[in-house]
Design a protein around this motif. Structure first.
Motif, short mmCIF file in Angstrom:
data_model
loop_
_atom_site.label_atom_id
_atom_site.label_comp_id
_atom_site.label_asym_id
_atom_site.label_seq_id
_atom_site.Cartn_x
_atom_site.Cartn_y
_atom_site.Cartn_z
N THR A 123 19.59 14.67 -41.85
CA THR A 123 19.87 13.72 -40.78
C THR A 123 21.35 13.39 -40.70
O THR A 123 21.86 13.11 -39.61
N THR A 124 22.06 13.44 -41.83
CA THR A 124 23.50 13.14 -41.79
C THR A 124 24.29 14.26 -41.13
O THR A 124 25.06 14.00 -40.18
N PRO A 125 24.15 15.53 -41.58
CA PRO A 125 24.92 16.57 -40.87
C PRO A 125 24.53 16.70 -39.41
O PRO A 125 25.39 16.94 -38.55
N ALA A 126 23.25 16.52 -39.09
CA ALA A 126 22.84 16.64 -37.68
C ALA A 126 23.52 15.56 -36.84
O ALA A 126 24.01 15.83 -35.73
N GLN A 127 23.56 14.32 -37.36
CA GLN A 127 24.24 13.24 -36.62
C GLN A 127 25.72 13.56 -36.45
O GLN A 127 26.29 13.38 -35.37
N LEU A 128 26.35 14.05 -37.52
CA LEU A 128 27.79 14.33 -37.44
C LEU A 128 28.08 15.51 -36.50
O LEU A 128 29.08 15.49 -35.77
N MET A 129 27.23 16.53 -36.52
CA MET A 129 27.44 17.68 -35.63
C MET A 129 27.32 17.25 -34.17
O MET A 129 28.16 17.59 -33.33
N GLY A 130 26.28 16.47 -33.88
CA GLY A 130 26.08 16.02 -32.50
C GLY A 130 27.20 15.11 -32.03
O GLY A 130 27.73 15.26 -30.93
N ALA A 131 27.60 14.17 -32.89
CA ALA A 131 28.65 13.23 -32.52
C ALA A 131 29.99 13.95 -32.38
O ALA A 131 30.81 13.60 -31.52
N SER A 200 22.58 12.23 -50.87
CA SER A 200 23.70 11.44 -51.41
C SER A 200 25.02 12.19 -51.23
O SER A 200 26.07 11.57 -50.99
N THR A 201 24.97 13.51 -51.36
CA THR A 201 26.20 14.28 -51.17
C THR A 201 26.70 14.14 -49.74
O THR A 201 27.88 13.88 -49.49
N MET A 202 25.80 14.30 -48.77
CA MET A 202 26.24 14.30 -47.37
C MET A 202 26.70 12.91 -46.92
O MET A 202 27.64 12.79 -46.13
N THR A 203 26.03 11.86 -47.39
CA THR A 203 26.52 10.53 -47.00
C THR A 203 27.87 10.26 -47.67
O THR A 203 28.77 9.65 -47.08
N SER A 204 28.03 10.75 -48.90
CA SER A 204 29.33 10.60 -49.59
C SER A 204 30.42 11.37 -48.85
O SER A 204 31.57 10.92 -48.75
N LEU A 205 30.06 12.54 -48.33
CA LEU A 205 31.07 13.34 -47.62
C LEU A 205 31.37 12.75 -46.24
O LEU A 205 32.50 12.87 -45.75
N ALA A 217 28.44 4.80 -48.76
CA ALA A 217 27.44 5.82 -49.10
C ALA A 217 26.49 5.40 -50.21
O ALA A 217 25.30 5.70 -50.15
N SER A 218 26.99 4.72 -51.24
CA SER A 218 26.16 4.59 -52.44
C SER A 218 25.43 3.26 -52.56
O SER A 218 24.69 3.05 -53.52
N LEU A 266 32.30 15.42 -56.99
CA LEU A 266 30.95 14.84 -57.14
C LEU A 266 30.01 15.76 -57.91
O LEU A 266 28.98 15.30 -58.41
N GLY A 267 30.32 17.07 -57.95
CA GLY A 267 29.30 18.02 -58.41
C GLY A 267 28.15 18.00 -57.42
O GLY A 267 26.98 18.04 -57.79
N GLY A 268 28.50 17.95 -56.14
CA GLY A 268 27.52 17.71 -55.09
C GLY A 268 26.69 18.93 -54.74
O GLY A 268 26.84 20.01 -55.32
N SER A 269 25.83 18.74 -53.77
CA SER A 269 24.84 19.75 -53.39
C SER A 269 25.47 20.99 -52.77
O SER A 269 26.39 20.89 -51.94
N THR A 270 24.92 22.15 -53.11
CA THR A 270 25.36 23.40 -52.49
C THR A 270 25.11 23.39 -50.99
O THR A 270 25.81 24.08 -50.24
#
Ligand code: FES
Length: 559
Positions: A123-131, A200-205, A217-218, A266-270
């Motif tokens: 939901t975070t990347p989709a919102q950012l892509m659309g916006a 958590s990675t995407m909201t942090s980014l 984010a956290s 962060l050692g965040g998500s791939t």
């Protein structure tokens, strides 16, 4: 007040100006609502089918308070939501659909700014892509992570610990009753998964990009500060209109480099690799896998949160969250990038120092993600180094190939599976077109017979993604994928595979001529869909190294 975008609707001459005001007044608004006040949309991914976002209607109420306090008019509207746990074949199949929904809902309506409510992974990347594509002033308000679960005196991180406990259950070390108890406590509150998974990675980014207020984010979902943050974000949305701070002014190439740096720290998500490339592609910024590898090599992983570390998002929040991380790595960042509060990222994080050096401390000297190349992945593959076993990062072993995930699931627990601790499990037809939808199948379970021997990790390779909450020596996103004729399609059981993470190498130990001969005999599997959205997806989705956006949604310069 200067002319606003919404004036085109409400101050339009003739019949339609009156009609738009009249029809909206049917919701109970007085006439002065339409005298030029800023209209702020609240794009809400709330859904009872997305447990991680189910509290977002409460968050929207707090955003509305903020918008009203700043003199704006809030109008909440729904977008499709993507619940990671429920949607089949995978939420990734629908990220681009949600992004299109967000983009067109913003563009078609009388909005001067938009507040993007998100949480669960896509939901975070989709919102950012659309916006990004709509490019009117926008601010992200994440829903925040869950609180930690408790089981037999152990704190549980949703996702990561569930998978570890499942291996105990599979091998008879947990009873049915204990497994049922885990089910009852592992997802304990509202909010998204409480490890440094994809959500958590995407909201942090989003925060690192400058698209949230600092510290957003956290904050845990049930924490009262989540609502205060939402109210302040509503106020900030009104300010954004005056400043005309659009996503394209905030999400610059330098801001994306900051986000990649934070991802490594962060050692965040791939999964963030795919999503960041896709968001940038909407703005004409071409990120490559090499950008990620270059930045990973000079950025230490400093966040000791599962699955790369020991703690949970709640601890990360108390330690200072993203601002404390960005403060610690300030010399690696472009500090002059502007953010949604009008200040630079450098100004925002200047005073936030870590409150807990157990949580924010070096976990590994290099970033969490390495990019691999070689004859098995001509367009790249990735591995989460911080979630892998150090002893397997340089490995040569014989392949055991699964044609599909179904075959793998049917065979993985067989006592006579012809693998040992040095084998390399290969699974194909799991990429964007092959699966379809690029699901999180890459974390191939450990064969039961090896688990019973005490082997807990082995090299696994696929063209799938992996959940951000997973762990293991798992090579992912092999591109091109096998279903379009990538070399993964021609690996045979018994072939030798060489993984050398230090050298960034992934090789099938056969000659170039042999590879050519095998590839020339490749026959593509039949497409999964003939009609509908599935057909649109298959016809237009790009490969992992290009972000898996639809080719017609990317700006020309990023193709
Ligand atoms: Fe929604 Fe994990 S299932 S973030």
């Amino acid at each position: 007040m200067k002319n606003k975008r919404s004036s085109q609707w409400f101050q339009a001459p003739g019949y339609y100006g009156m009609a738009r005001r009249a029809w909206l007044r049917s919701e109970g608004f007085p006439a002065d609502v339409f005298d030029g006040k800023p209209i702020v949309g609240i794009c809400n991914s709330w859904s009872e089918l997305t447990n991680c976002n189910v509290h977002l209607r409460d968050v929207a109420t707090a955003v509305k308070r903020g918008v009203l306090a700043a003199g704006g008019i809030p109008l909440e509207f729904p977008t499709i939501s993507l619940g990671e746990m429920l949607m089949l074949p995978t939420t990734m199949m629908f990220r681009n659909l949600m992004a299109m929904d967000v983009e067109e809902s913003i563009r078609a309506n009388p909005l001067d700014a938009v507040v993007l409510l998100c949480g669960c992974d896509k939901t975070t990347p989709a919102q950012l892509m659309g916006a990004a594509s709509a490019d009117i002033p926008a601010i992200v308000v994440p829903g925040g992570p869950m609180l930690a679960g408790q089981f037999q005196g152990q704190r549980l991180g949703s996702g990561t610990d569930g998978r570890k406990l499942f291996d105990l259950y599979r091998t008879g070390k947990l009873t049915d009753e204990e497994w049922s108890e885990v089910e009852g406590c592992i997802a304990r509150t509202s909010g998204h998964c409480t490890v440094m998974g994809t959500a958590s990675t995407m909201t942090s980014l989003a925060e690192a990009l400058g698209m949230t207020l600092p510290g957003s984010a956290s904050i845990p979902a049930p924490d009262s500060r989540r609502m205060a943050n939402a109210e302040l974000s509503g106020r900030a949305a009104v300010d954004l209109i005056e400043k005309n701070l659009t996503p394209s002014r905030i999400m610059t190439r330098a801001a994306f480099e900051n986000a990649i740096t934070v991802l490594m720290a962060l050692g965040g998500s791939t999964n963030a690799v795919v999503h960041l490339i896709a968001i940038a592609g909407r703005l004409g910024i071409r990120l490559t896998l090499d950008d990620f590898d270059r930045i990973a090599r000079k950025t230490s992983c400093i966040v000791n949160v599962k699955p790369s570390g020991e703690y949970l998002m709640e601890d990360f929040f108390h330690a200072g969250g993203v601002p404390a991380v960005m403060n610690r790595i300030a010399t690696l960042l472009h500090g002059d990038c502007v953010t949604v509060n009008g200040k630079t990222i450098g100004e925002n994080v200047a005073k936030t120092v870590s409150q807990d050096d157990n949580v924010i401390r070096q976990v590994s000297p290099e970033g969490g993600i390495a990019v691999l190349h070689g004859n098995l992945a001509p367009d790249g593959a990735i591995i989460k180094v911080t979630a892998a076993s150090p002893g397997l990062l340089q490995h040569r072993g014989r392949a055991y190939v699964f044609e599909t995930r179904d075959q793998m699931m049917a065979e993985i627990d067989r006592d006579d599976l012809a693998v040992d601790r040095d084998s390399v499990l290969v699974m194909r037809n799991c990429g964007p077109k092959g699966a379809p939808g690029f699901p999180e199948w890459g974390h191939i379970p450990m064969p039961k017979k090896l688990l019973q021997q005490g082997v807990t990790d082995m090299v696994r390779i696929s063209d799938a993604r992996m959940s951000g909450t997973s762990f293991g020596t798992v090579v992912l996103h092999v591109a091109p994928e096998s279903a379009v004729g990538g070399p993964l399609a021609v690996v045979r059981t018994g072939d030798e595979i060489v993984l050398d993470v230090a050298a960034r190498k992934l090789e099938l130990a056969i000659s170039a001529q042999e590879m050519q001969e095998r590839l020339s005999r490749f026959v593509a599997p039949p497409p999964h869909y003939q009609r509908g959205y599935g057909r649109l997806f298959l016809d237009h989705v790009t490969q992992a190294d290009q972000g898996c956006d639809f080719d017609f949604l990317m700006l020309e310069s990023t193709k």
